[in-house]
Design a protein around this motif. Structure first.
Motif, PDB file in Angstrom:
ATOM      1  N   UNK A 418     -43.058  18.732  -0.147  1.00  0.00           N
ATOM      2  CA  UNK A 418     -44.189  19.534   0.711  1.00  0.00           C
ATOM      3  C   UNK A 418     -44.237  19.048   2.174  1.00  0.00           C
ATOM      4  N   UNK A 419     -44.196  17.629   2.389  1.00  0.00           N
ATOM      5  CA  UNK A 419     -44.329  17.101   3.982  1.00  0.00           C
ATOM      6  C   UNK A 419     -43.059  17.448   4.503  1.00  0.00           C
ATOM      7  N   UNK A 420     -41.862  17.282   3.899  1.00  0.00           N
ATOM      8  CA  UNK A 420     -40.449  17.502   4.295  1.00  0.00           C
ATOM      9  C   UNK A 420     -40.427  19.067   4.782  1.00  0.00           C
ATOM     10  N   UNK A 421     -40.813  19.869   3.885  1.00  0.00           N
ATOM     11  CA  UNK A 421     -40.737  21.231   4.131  1.00  0.00           C
ATOM     12  C   UNK A 421     -41.582  21.715   5.446  1.00  0.00           C
ATOM     13  N   UNK A 427     -39.738  21.866  12.914  1.00  0.00           N
ATOM     14  CA  UNK A 427     -38.567  21.113  13.432  1.00  0.00           C
ATOM     15  C   UNK A 427     -39.109  19.868  14.396  1.00  0.00           C
ATOM     16  N   UNK A 428     -39.894  19.019  13.715  1.00  0.00           N
ATOM     17  CA  UNK A 428     -40.537  18.024  14.277  1.00  0.00           C
ATOM     18  C   UNK A 428     -41.203  16.830  13.097  1.00  0.00           C
ATOM     19  N   UNK A 429     -40.996  15.763  13.559  1.00  0.00           N
ATOM     20  CA  UNK A 429     -41.481  14.830  12.460  1.00  0.00           C
ATOM     21  C   UNK A 429     -42.694  14.483  12.997  1.00  0.00           C
ATOM     22  N   UNK A 430     -43.603  13.795  11.615  1.00  0.00           N
ATOM     23  CA  UNK A 430     -44.819  13.325  11.768  1.00  0.00           C
ATOM     24  C   UNK A 430     -44.888  11.780  12.043  1.00  0.00           C
ATOM     25  N   UNK A 431     -45.498  11.313  12.943  1.00  0.00           N
ATOM     26  CA  UNK A 431     -45.756   9.866  13.394  1.00  0.00           C
ATOM     27  C   UNK A 431     -46.427   9.267  12.012  1.00  0.00           C
ATOM     28  N   UNK A 432     -47.167   9.903  11.322  1.00  0.00           N
ATOM     29  CA  UNK A 432     -47.708   9.250   9.908  1.00  0.00           C
ATOM     30  C   UNK A 432     -46.396   8.944   8.965  1.00  0.00           C
ATOM     31  N   UNK A 433     -45.733   9.666   8.862  1.00  0.00           N
ATOM     32  CA  UNK A 433     -44.480   9.318   7.852  1.00  0.00           C
ATOM     33  C   UNK A 433     -43.573   8.294   8.349  1.00  0.00           C
ATOM     34  N   UNK A 434     -43.551   8.077   9.550  1.00  0.00           N
ATOM     35  CA  UNK A 434     -42.758   6.957  10.393  1.00  0.00           C
ATOM     36  C   UNK A 434     -43.568   5.749  10.106  1.00  0.00           C
ATOM     37  N   UNK A 435     -44.706   5.437  10.348  1.00  0.00           N
ATOM     38  CA  UNK A 435     -45.541   4.441   9.812  1.00  0.00           C
ATOM     39  C   UNK A 435     -45.411   4.069   8.477  1.00  0.00           C
ATOM     40  N   UNK A 436     -45.418   5.190   7.317  1.00  0.00           N
ATOM     41  CA  UNK A 436     -45.206   5.030   6.022  1.00  0.00           C
ATOM     42  C   UNK A 436     -43.919   4.296   5.869  1.00  0.00           C
ATOM     43  N   UNK A 437     -42.946   4.880   6.354  1.00  0.00           N
ATOM     44  CA  UNK A 437     -41.502   4.244   6.183  1.00  0.00           C
ATOM     45  C   UNK A 437     -41.551   2.589   6.541  1.00  0.00           C
TER      46      UNK A 437
END
Length: 752
Positions: A418-421, A427-437
């Motif tokens: 759902x987050x990826x969709x 057409x933009x990445x979420x900074x929260x997902x970057x921190x999670x990675x």
């Protein structure tokens, strides 16, 4: 105390007492009704034994009501934990809270009890720790609880615990209007050193542009001078600087990965355990599209394992639903458009000025119209709320990251999908997902949720590669080298998509915004350095992987797919960057036994020529010295590769320059005529085409391969082009003067 403040306090206490009395009356009425029902069930209990289960539930409900009444009317002085009655009621409330959550009315009563100082500090702490909502938290309950803080009857530790609870339950509060009016009260609480981190977190979620005032900026700067560069103060100052950049002249970190700690959040852990015990089937993924949003949300209980909340407007459900108001009357009285009525894109455009986002921001992930709204409004506070919700939820729902338990892997994968969709839609990445990675990659085994994890990597927002490399790419390289060839190909495809997203971001934003507005790199040169470092990193991975996998054709396809994107950066994205592939990629692909690999290499060399020629032409047109000039070494490296390719495909002189092999080695290998062993006829990737061509031309005669010369050479070329080798055709037309007899001087070099 001023008379006006006394009036406000008296009104607040009056509202509190009225709410408590009304709720107590409801309890008494419900208790009498349940007692009558229990008498009837005793009469008919023997006829229907299945009613015993309902009777048990009724008893538990009665126990909860008695416990609530005890806390509300309990003695002021008590022996606290030694009191058996108190302990009994505590266990009743805690069991219900951890099993199914507490109703809003129960939360209201417990907040009043905990903050009024009626019991001791230990009791108040225990009450706050078991306040887990079943649905929502009423804004009126929060406002009344805050009014108790002004009375000063609760201890400092109780205040700290209350603010922690308020931050944890922020997205469960049905409204925020009255709480926003108390912004000044919260800001004044920053004076308390113990409360400061949690109050900053709350203000970070509440702050709007109108809340940023010069006197507040001065106060934050003085606190920072007193306490040092604390992360929570930096967070609030960064947000203030975004809304009013002229008020803050001090330099702040461009983007800090983590501002607030939440690993010790007691209630979030309880909510996670609640979802796990009441697990239900994960919701079907919703396809995001532009058009009518008539997809009905799946009905579910709040305590099911569906992580993303259902979209609703609490004010709409209370006023419009209960009173039966017409939509026009609701809009005239409330001023905001209910989200439940938003069905189409024209509706969004018409009411975009009066939309009220849901209290739980995660609900927007499944709604394409609200994602359009977030993309258009450019309100930093909206994104901050969404990022905060994502950060909290990702940390809690990532079970394999925390305890390596794969029991709920499908549900977590569905949540990541759902987050990826949503990221693909915006057409933009979420900074929260970057921190999670950054936090989870060192513990990832490369198997659980592999597809979702790699897609999150492809949407990492553009940033400095040198900063990301030790946090992300070094760990990814370890998995890359120790995994199967299929994992290697998946990683290469992910990095290709990451490069494409970065190039799109740079090509659209860096030419539209001034350099000083960029929060990531101060100059275009710095941005190009990050992109080039990513390309060199992939070149290093690819070179090593080719050796590990013995020039595997499947792997070479993915490597060349990446360089198909790299070779066209200058023309397709209007960015001053041309980087050639390393020798460890060029020579294995040139000498590959697969014709599709050779054809793809020829196409990439053709595109490199186009880009370098265009760059050279622009340098001649613009008389002034350009900020970016391609190095002479780049042109020399391309011309060297070009001569080697022409020697292997056209002039039959493959080992004259560049790639040198000792003659004795060639003789021992059985290659007698090594000077003519490689060309379009004898190249191992094209031998089958040469044989097929001869069989078509002379099916009954025995003809040697050396007979393909003169006119037959041209016919053979036309045959190769007709077989779909378009890359080879483009390379020969652009780089070689075609004639009946191949000559070494027929190479089209690029002057430098």
């Amino acid at each position: 105390m001023s008379p006006q403040k006394r009036v406000k306090d008296s009104k607040a206490q009056k509202r509190t007492s009225q709410g408590s009395d009304s709720y107590q009356t409801n309890f008494v009425a419900l208790e009498e009704e349940n007692l009558n029902d229990s008498k009837c069930s005793l009469k008919h209990g023997q006829d229907n034994p299945m009613k015993d289960y309902g009777h048990v539930d009724d008893e538990a409900e009665d126990d909860l009501k008695r416990a609530m009444r005890y806390f509300e009317k309990g003695p002021v002085k008590t022996s606290q934990m030694k009191d058996k009655t108190l302990e009994k009621h505590f266990r009743t409330v805690e069991n219900v809270a951890w099993k199914s959550g507490l109703a809003p009315e129960g939360i209201d009563i417990l907040l009043n009890v905990a903050l009024s100082g009626k019991f001791g500090n230990a009791v108040n702490t225990r009450i706050l720790k078991c306040m887990i909502p079943a649905t929502l938290v009423s804004e009126d309950s929060v406002v009344k609880a805050i009014s108790w803080l002004c009375v000063g009857k609760c201890s400092g530790s109780t205040k700290v615990l209350f603010y922690r609870w308020l931050v944890a339950m922020f997205d469960f509060i049905d409204h925020k209007e009255q709480i926003n009016l108390l912004y000044g009260f919260f800001f004044a609480s920053l004076q308390d050193d113990a409360l400061c981190p949690y109050v900053c977190h709350l203000l970070y979620l509440l702050t709007k542009k109108e809340n940023v005032k010069p006197f507040r900026v001065r106060k934050l700067l003085s606190l920072q001078a007193k306490m040092g560069m604390q992360p929570h103060l930096q967070a609030l100052l960064s947000l203030y600087k975004f809304f009013a950049p002229t008020l803050i002249s001090v330099s702040l970190p461009a983007r800090k990965k983590i501002y607030f700690k939440n690993s010790d959040n007691l209630w979030k852990t309880a909510l996670l355990a609640l979802r796990q015990r009441n697990q239900g089937p994960p919701p079907e993924p919703v396809k995001l599209m532009l058009g009518p949003a008539n997809v009905r949300p799946l009905k579910r209980k709040w305590n099911s394992y569906s992580v993303i909340p259902v979209l609703n407007s609490s004010s709409y459900s209370k006023e419009y639903g209960k009173k039966g108001m017409a939509l026009s009357d609701y809009l005239s009285s409330n001023g905001s458009f209910p989200l439940e009525q938003l069905k189409s894109f024209p509706q969004l455009l018409k009411n975009i000025h009066c939309l009220e986002l849901p209290s739980q921001m995660g609900a927007v992930l499944n709604n394409s119209l609200l994602l359009h709204y977030i993309n258009c409004v450019k309100d930093e506070s909206v994104l901050l709320r969404l990022y905060h919700w994502l950060s909290q939820t990702l940390q809690e729902e990532c079970i394999w990251y925390k305890v390596n338990n794969y029991e709920h892997g499908k549900e977590f994968a569905s949540f990541l999908d759902t987050i990826i969709r949503a990221q693909c839609f915006l057409q933009e990445g979420f900074y929260s997902c970057e921190t999670f990675l950054y936090k989870s990659l060192p513990l990832w085994d490369g198997l659980c949720c592999r597809s979702q994890f790699l897609q999150l990597v492809s949407w990492i927002p553009f940033s400095s590669f040198s900063e990301m490399k030790p946090l992300l790419f070094d760990h990814l390289a370890q998995l890359f080298f120790t995994s199967t060839i299929y994992f290697k190909c998946s990683v290469l495809q992910t990095l290709r998509e990451l490069l494409q997203n970065w190039l799109l971001w740079l090509s659209t934003d860096i030419h539209m915004k001034p350099v000083m507005d960029s929060p990531l790199e101060s100059t275009l040169s710095g941005s190009m350095n990050s992109v080039s470092e990513l390309i060199h990193y992939v070149g290093w991975l690819s070179t090593t992987a080719v050796r590990l996998e013995s020039n595997n054709t499947f792997l070479l396809h993915f490597i060349l797919d990446f360089y198909e994107k790299v070779c066209d950066v200058y023309i397709n994205y209007n960015l001053p960057l041309v980087i050639l592939f390393p020798p460890g990629i060029f020579y294995p692909t040139l000498l590959s036994l697969d014709s599709s690999i050779l054809n793809q290499l020829c196409y990439i060399m053709h595109r490199y020529r186009k880009n370098l020629t265009a760059a050279k032409k622009n340098e001649f047109i613009q008389k002034t010295k350009l900020q970016f000039r391609f190095s002479t070494k780049t042109y020399q490296e391309f011309n060297h590769y070009l001569m080697v390719m022409v020697g292997c495909l056209w002039t039959s002189r493959p080992f004259q320059k560049g790639l040198y092999i000792d003659h004795e080695v060639l003789e021992k290998a059985g290659v007698v005529e090594y000077k003519s062993s490689l060309n379009l006829v004898h190249h191992p990737a094209l031998l089958s085409y040469a044989v097929s061509f001869l069989l078509q031309e002379c099916p009954e005669e025995r003809v040697s391969m050396s007979s393909i010369r003169g006119k037959k050479w041209n016919w053979y070329l036309d045959y190769l082009f007709s077989e779909g080798l378009q890359g080879l055709q483009l390379f020969i037309k652009s780089s070689i003067h075609r004639s009946s007899v191949p000559r070494p001087e027929s190479i089209n070099h690029i002057e430098h």
